[in-house]
Design an enzyme around this catalytic site. Structure first.
Site, short mmCIF file in Angstrom:
data_model
loop_
_atom_site.label_atom_id
_atom_site.label_comp_id
_atom_site.label_asym_id
_atom_site.label_seq_id
_atom_site.Cartn_x
_atom_site.Cartn_y
_atom_site.Cartn_z
CG ASP A 68 -0.28 -0.43 2.50
OD1 ASP A 68 0.97 -0.52 2.53
OD2 ASP A 68 -0.99 -0.66 3.49
CG ASN A 137 -8.70 -1.17 11.94
OD1 ASN A 137 -7.68 -1.77 11.60
ND2 ASN A 137 -9.23 -0.21 11.20
CG HIS A 139 -5.84 -1.98 8.77
ND1 HIS A 139 -5.89 -0.62 8.98
CD2 HIS A 139 -4.54 -2.32 8.93
CE1 HIS A 139 -4.68 -0.18 9.23
NE2 HIS A 139 -3.84 -1.19 9.21
CD GLU A 144 -8.63 1.25 7.45
OE1 GLU A 144 -8.62 0.32 8.27
OE2 GLU A 144 -8.06 2.33 7.66
C1 GLP Z 1 -0.51 0.25 8.72
C2 GLP Z 1 -0.23 -0.41 7.35
C3 GLP Z 1 -0.33 -1.91 7.43
C4 GLP Z 1 0.38 -2.37 8.68
C5 GLP Z 1 -0.40 -1.93 9.88
C6 GLP Z 1 0.30 -2.21 11.19
O1 GLP Z 1 -1.51 1.19 8.69
N1 GLP Z 1 -1.01 0.06 6.26
O2 GLP Z 1 0.19 -2.51 6.25
O3 GLP Z 1 0.45 -3.77 8.70
O4 GLP Z 1 -0.87 -0.61 9.76
O5 GLP Z 1 1.29 -1.29 11.46
P1 GLP Z 1 2.29 -1.40 12.67
O6 GLP Z 1 3.22 -2.53 12.35
O7 GLP Z 1 3.01 -0.09 12.68
O8 GLP Z 1 1.51 -1.66 13.89
#
Ligand code: GLP
Length: 244
Positions: A68, A137, A139, A144
């Protein structure tokens, strides 16, 4: 049988995660990897670039796609995912620039950008191994709550929760600085990967992990769709696994 591996902490997760990636690259030198950003994977990438030479692994024939990108951020913006990957991984390995594929947050035609991304993945023969993180959440990538199982790469609106999480100082400092939209692979894109490794650590992920693995499959917890994948490893630390 669910393939859940529980490690002590993020360091052990990184060690085990690197082993999985090295094995993959030993088996197939021109593997197509799909990569995640976020705090959970920083240590994994560090462990890989510290050790790949010793392990006689090369990324010269490897191609990557990232999950992404924030809409509106250029690849040189210090908080873009493209920049993150360069800083935490690509700068330190022998990958060729032409083999790095990324959604362009500054594309003038984001819809077409998404369609072309799917075509590029197809031309490469699909993704061999995906590294996934998970949002609090539930995702995955920026799919989302509410995401459809058959979704392909698309433009998405970030949820309130995600904006909140990503403005807690680890990346953005204020909610107003977080882009409100992003480009993301869809659930179907992610599920088409031949193998998936989900990485999660820390207490703040425990609820999402429980719902994803033990709850019913629902669009409200996008990671619950992963229950339908037949080659997936959940690589968790004790805290993330504490509610299982
Ligand atoms: C972000 C990314 C995801 C990631 C997630 C967890 O928003 N878009 O691809 O896996 O949230 O992030 P973190 O590892 O910083 O908790």
């Amino acid at each position: 049988m669910k393939n859940i591996i529980i490690k002590n902490d993020a360091i052990d997760i990184a060690f085990h995660g690197s082993k999985i990636i090295f094995e993959q690259l030993r088996k197939k030198k021109n593997s197509v990897l799909c990569l995640a950003t976020g705090s959970s994977v920083i240590r994994l990438y560090y462990n890989i670039y510290k050790n790949f030479k010793k392990k006689k692994i090369s990324f010269k024939n490897v191609s990557t796609f990232n999950l992404d990108e924030y809409l509106g951020l250029s690849k040189d913006h210090s908080l873009s995912y493209r920049y993150f990957m360069q800083r935490h991984f690509f700068n330190h390995i022998d990958i060729l620039n032409k083999n790095i594929n990324f959604l362009d947050g500054k594309s003038l035609n984001p819809k077409l950008e998404c369609e072309n991304y799917e075509k590029k993945i197809e031309r490469k023969g699909g993704i061999d191994l995906t590294i996934l993180g998970i949002g609090v959440n539930g995702h995955i990538a920026f799919c989302e709550p509410g995401s459809k199982k058959n979704s392909l790469t698309h433009i998405t609106k970030l949820s309130k929760k995600t904006i909140e999480q990503n403005s807690d100082g680890r990346f953005f400092r204020n909610k107003k600085d977080v882009p409100k939209k992003a480009l993301t692979m869809g659930i179907a894109t992610i599920l088409s990967s031949k193998k998936i490794v989900v990485i999660a650590n820390g207490k703040r992920k425990a609820k999402a992990i429980k719902k994803s693995l033990k709850g019913k499959i629902t669009p409200m917890i996008p990671a619950s769709y992963l229950q339908s994948h037949n080659n997936i490893i959940w690589l968790l630390d004790k805290e993330a696994a504490s509610e299982l």
